[in-house]
Design a protein around this motif. Sequence first.
Motif, PDB file in Angstrom:
ATOM      1  N   SER A 132       9.895  12.637 -20.121  1.00  0.00           N
ATOM      2  CA  SER A 132       9.268  10.947 -20.666  1.00  0.00           C
ATOM      3  C   SER A 132       9.942  10.433 -20.823  1.00  0.00           C
ATOM      4  N   ALA A 133      11.319  10.449 -22.058  1.00  0.00           N
ATOM      5  CA  ALA A 133      12.365   9.245 -21.809  1.00  0.00           C
ATOM      6  C   ALA A 133      13.206   8.951 -20.967  1.00  0.00           C
ATOM      7  N   LEU A 134      13.364   9.739 -20.231  1.00  0.00           N
ATOM      8  CA  LEU A 134      14.411   9.670 -18.964  1.00  0.00           C
ATOM      9  C   LEU A 134      13.622   8.884 -17.839  1.00  0.00           C
ATOM     10  N   VAL A 135      12.025   9.205 -17.883  1.00  0.00           N
ATOM     11  CA  VAL A 135      10.452   8.659 -16.866  1.00  0.00           C
ATOM     12  C   VAL A 135      10.950   6.998 -17.453  1.00  0.00           C
ATOM     13  N   ILE A 136      10.563   6.913 -18.360  1.00  0.00           N
ATOM     14  CA  ILE A 136      10.261   4.982 -18.975  1.00  0.00           C
ATOM     15  C   ILE A 136      11.613   4.082 -19.269  1.00  0.00           C
ATOM     16  N   VAL A 137      13.293   5.281 -19.258  1.00  0.00           N
ATOM     17  CA  VAL A 137      14.243   4.375 -19.304  1.00  0.00           C
ATOM     18  C   VAL A 137      14.085   3.129 -17.675  1.00  0.00           C
ATOM     19  N   THR A 160       7.188   4.074 -13.164  1.00  0.00           N
ATOM     20  CA  THR A 160       7.285   3.789 -14.632  1.00  0.00           C
ATOM     21  C   THR A 160       5.593   3.310 -15.621  1.00  0.00           C
ATOM     22  N   PHE A 161       5.002   2.279 -14.662  1.00  0.00           N
ATOM     23  CA  PHE A 161       4.223   1.649 -14.922  1.00  0.00           C
ATOM     24  C   PHE A 161       2.757   2.018 -15.062  1.00  0.00           C
ATOM     25  N   PRO A 162       2.541   2.636 -13.076  1.00  0.00           N
ATOM     26  CA  PRO A 162       1.373   4.080 -13.636  1.00  0.00           C
ATOM     27  C   PRO A 162       1.835   5.145 -14.428  1.00  0.00           C
ATOM     28  N   TYR A 163       2.924   5.749 -14.270  1.00  0.00           N
ATOM     29  CA  TYR A 163       2.841   7.015 -15.904  1.00  0.00           C
ATOM     30  C   TYR A 163       2.540   6.763 -16.897  1.00  0.00           C
ATOM     31  N   LEU A 164       3.196   5.064 -17.159  1.00  0.00           N
ATOM     32  CA  LEU A 164       2.644   4.780 -18.521  1.00  0.00           C
ATOM     33  C   LEU A 164       1.419   5.452 -19.014  1.00  0.00           C
ATOM     34  N   MET A 165       0.115   4.599 -17.520  1.00  0.00           N
ATOM     35  CA  MET A 165      -1.102   4.920 -18.031  1.00  0.00           C
ATOM     36  C   MET A 165      -1.916   5.944 -17.120  1.00  0.00           C
ATOM     37  N   ILE A 166      -1.288   6.464 -16.474  1.00  0.00           N
ATOM     38  CA  ILE A 166      -1.842   8.250 -15.586  1.00  0.00           C
ATOM     39  C   ILE A 166      -2.004   8.621 -17.619  1.00  0.00           C
ATOM     40  N   GLY A 178       1.197  -1.128  -0.066  1.00  0.00           N
ATOM     41  CA  GLY A 178       0.018  -0.239   0.056  1.00  0.00           C
ATOM     42  C   GLY A 178       0.867   1.112  -0.181  1.00  0.00           C
ATOM     43  N   GLY A 179       2.089   1.184   0.997  1.00  0.00           N
ATOM     44  CA  GLY A 179       2.476   2.050   1.195  1.00  0.00           C
ATOM     45  C   GLY A 179       3.471   2.632  -0.607  1.00  0.00           C
ATOM     46  N   ALA A 180       4.184   1.953  -1.042  1.00  0.00           N
ATOM     47  CA  ALA A 180       4.169   1.927  -2.575  1.00  0.00           C
ATOM     48  C   ALA A 180       3.661   1.946  -3.471  1.00  0.00           C
ATOM     49  N   THR A 181       2.600   1.744  -3.063  1.00  0.00           N
ATOM     50  CA  THR A 181       1.974   2.104  -4.103  1.00  0.00           C
ATOM     51  C   THR A 181       1.409   3.103  -4.439  1.00  0.00           C
ATOM     52  N   THR A 182       0.506   4.434  -3.265  1.00  0.00           N
ATOM     53  CA  THR A 182       0.880   5.362  -2.804  1.00  0.00           C
ATOM     54  C   THR A 182       1.977   6.188  -3.119  1.00  0.00           C
ATOM     55  N   LEU A 183       3.175   5.669  -2.776  1.00  0.00           N
ATOM     56  CA  LEU A 183       3.839   6.815  -3.138  1.00  0.00           C
ATOM     57  C   LEU A 183       4.013   7.091  -4.439  1.00  0.00           C
ATOM     58  N   GLY A 184       4.184   5.688  -5.333  1.00  0.00           N
ATOM     59  CA  GLY A 184       4.539   5.722  -7.161  1.00  0.00           C
ATOM     60  C   GLY A 184       3.425   5.956  -7.373  1.00  0.00           C
ATOM     61  N   LEU A 185       1.833   6.371  -7.179  1.00  0.00           N
ATOM     62  CA  LEU A 185       1.344   6.377  -7.833  1.00  0.00           C
ATOM     63  C   LEU A 185       1.332   8.193  -7.917  1.00  0.00           C
ATOM     64  N   LEU A 186       1.944   8.750  -6.560  1.00  0.00           N
ATOM     65  CA  LEU A 186       1.957  10.926  -6.248  1.00  0.00           C
ATOM     66  C   LEU A 186       3.233  10.964  -7.340  1.00  0.00           C
TER      67      LEU A 186
END
Length: 609
Positions: free
Chosen positions: A94-99, A156-162, A65-73
């Motif tokens: 965007s390219a660096l976030v996907i690395v 990266t995963f939630p970033y690509l979906m958001i 839960g903590g990792a999901t919350t921080l990752g989503l933020l």
Amino acid sequence: MIIAGGIIFLLLALPLIIQVITAFRGPFLPFGVSSAQWGVENFVTLWGLRDDFWSVIGSTAAFVGGATTLGLLMAFGLAWVTVRTDAPMRAVISALVIVPYIIPPIVKAQAFLLMLSPETGVLNQLLRLLPFTGDVPINPYAFPTLIVIQSLTSVTFPYLMIVPILTNMDGSLEESARVSGASWPETLRRVTLPMLWPGLLGVAVLTFILGLGSLEVPLLFGQESGKSIFALKLWVLISARSGELPQYGLAAAWGLIFLIITTIAFFIYLRATRDAERRASVSGKGFRPTTMQLGVWKVPVMIAVGAFVLLTAVLPLFALFWSAITPYPIGFSLDAVLNHTRFSAFGAVFADGEFWASLGRTVLIAGGSATLACVAATVLAYGIARSKPSFWTKAMDLFASSSVAIPATIAGFAMFLLFMVINPIIPLAGTILALIIAYSYRVSIAYRASYSATLQIRKELEEAAVASGASRLEAFRRIIAPLLAPTVFAVWIQLFILGTNEFTLPAFLATPESRPLSMYIYAMINPRSAQLYSPDQGAAMALIFTLMVFIIGYGLQAVLSRRSFTAAAKRHGPVLPGADPLGGDDPADPSATVTIALGRHTAGKKRGR
């Protein structure tokens, strides 16, 4: 269609059925063991260890839960910066976030472990230069550190979906709220979040499930503070130490409890998003995603983005490289660079026969599983999409989509039990074929993509083919399959990359004879591996592996892009004014298109082509 449905049933349902049976028929394997009997002893044992039970529940909830919350933020902030602001170099950001997505999970965990090493970690070395930080600024084995590391590795995963969610949100609605007198917080609460709620909830649920099935960070960092995390607990229960028997029944009971939790979360997501179209904001006339002016906040935002890239890409890769060129753990310094660096580890890796063997197994397993999943999913998706809506088609559609609700840890353990049970009859346990079957459990990814692509193909094309004398199978092979091919190939690439990066599934299933490269890297960096332990070669291998995944992944993407461009050029090539582009009937008529295509093929056959 029956064969495809049967394959997906075997991939998803049969292993879970065996796990449920093992939970109620233990304490070892449910079949082939004289002591096996039906009962609830495993759950009684589980509840009898109340302190351990609640410790696992609490630690897992806090960790995931903590990792999901921080990752989503972090993902939402990065997506907002790149999509809805005037921040400079947004494409580069965007390219660096996907690395980090390219780096295999076990390599990312290894890189963070090297970066945070108490004595020689480069990040701790940098922090020691600051005042009031102490001798060990960051304890890599503390439970809060595990949460932060897990969140950083999964941004990266939630970033690509958001990103597409924010891209498709009409900013004029927020402007209307502000013109009406609403403040930024009130606009966010009453306009922005209600519009984004279905999409963000889906991202949160999927990120939570992925985090629940992640074994890399708990395995490398959490042997002490994180030993109660579910993924590590399950792995320890089946990895019997010397003189002990593995506790399959107890592990199955744990797996069943967390499978129920993820299933509930999945259905909550389905229920919450069933009216998502009511919040749609993309329209034709007047749609415009607005850009927010950062103003004085531009510098702080860019500093925050730079710190994220430094922590997730630059320092981890540097820590890997430094470990690869030093014979033993040593802090970075000018003296160490001049007197203690060497590049022999890279030569040793290229000369290692097991490296090439495990790499070959990795490609074979990833390619075979991606092919199996894509073929079965495409056939079943076509059948369901073209069938009349009924209870059974809806149930099969939900079932074929259900693997997203199964964490990798539970899937790996369920497959492990399945192969152990059938091994006396079908000896698959520990083989490459077993890993191919296990990796294919992510069939839902291919199914959803193929189902959506099939719905976009008009039925008139098949009807025209049948009217032109083609059988239904020939219409699928000659008309539908070529139209679905780009989507299927794109999904195949994604599944192939996921397969090359996979660590959790082989951690439950692989043997030294069938282990992929991710498991061989873990053996290189695990001090308990005895003669295989070689941290410098492990770091060099991790860098080489990451580079290979990058080259293969982007190489396949380039091939797909080239094929799509060539196909588009053929479809939309130059045509003489007034000429029929098909050289025959009305091109707007799908029956004409199919008739001409089938006719040309038949003529070609008659000419001996």
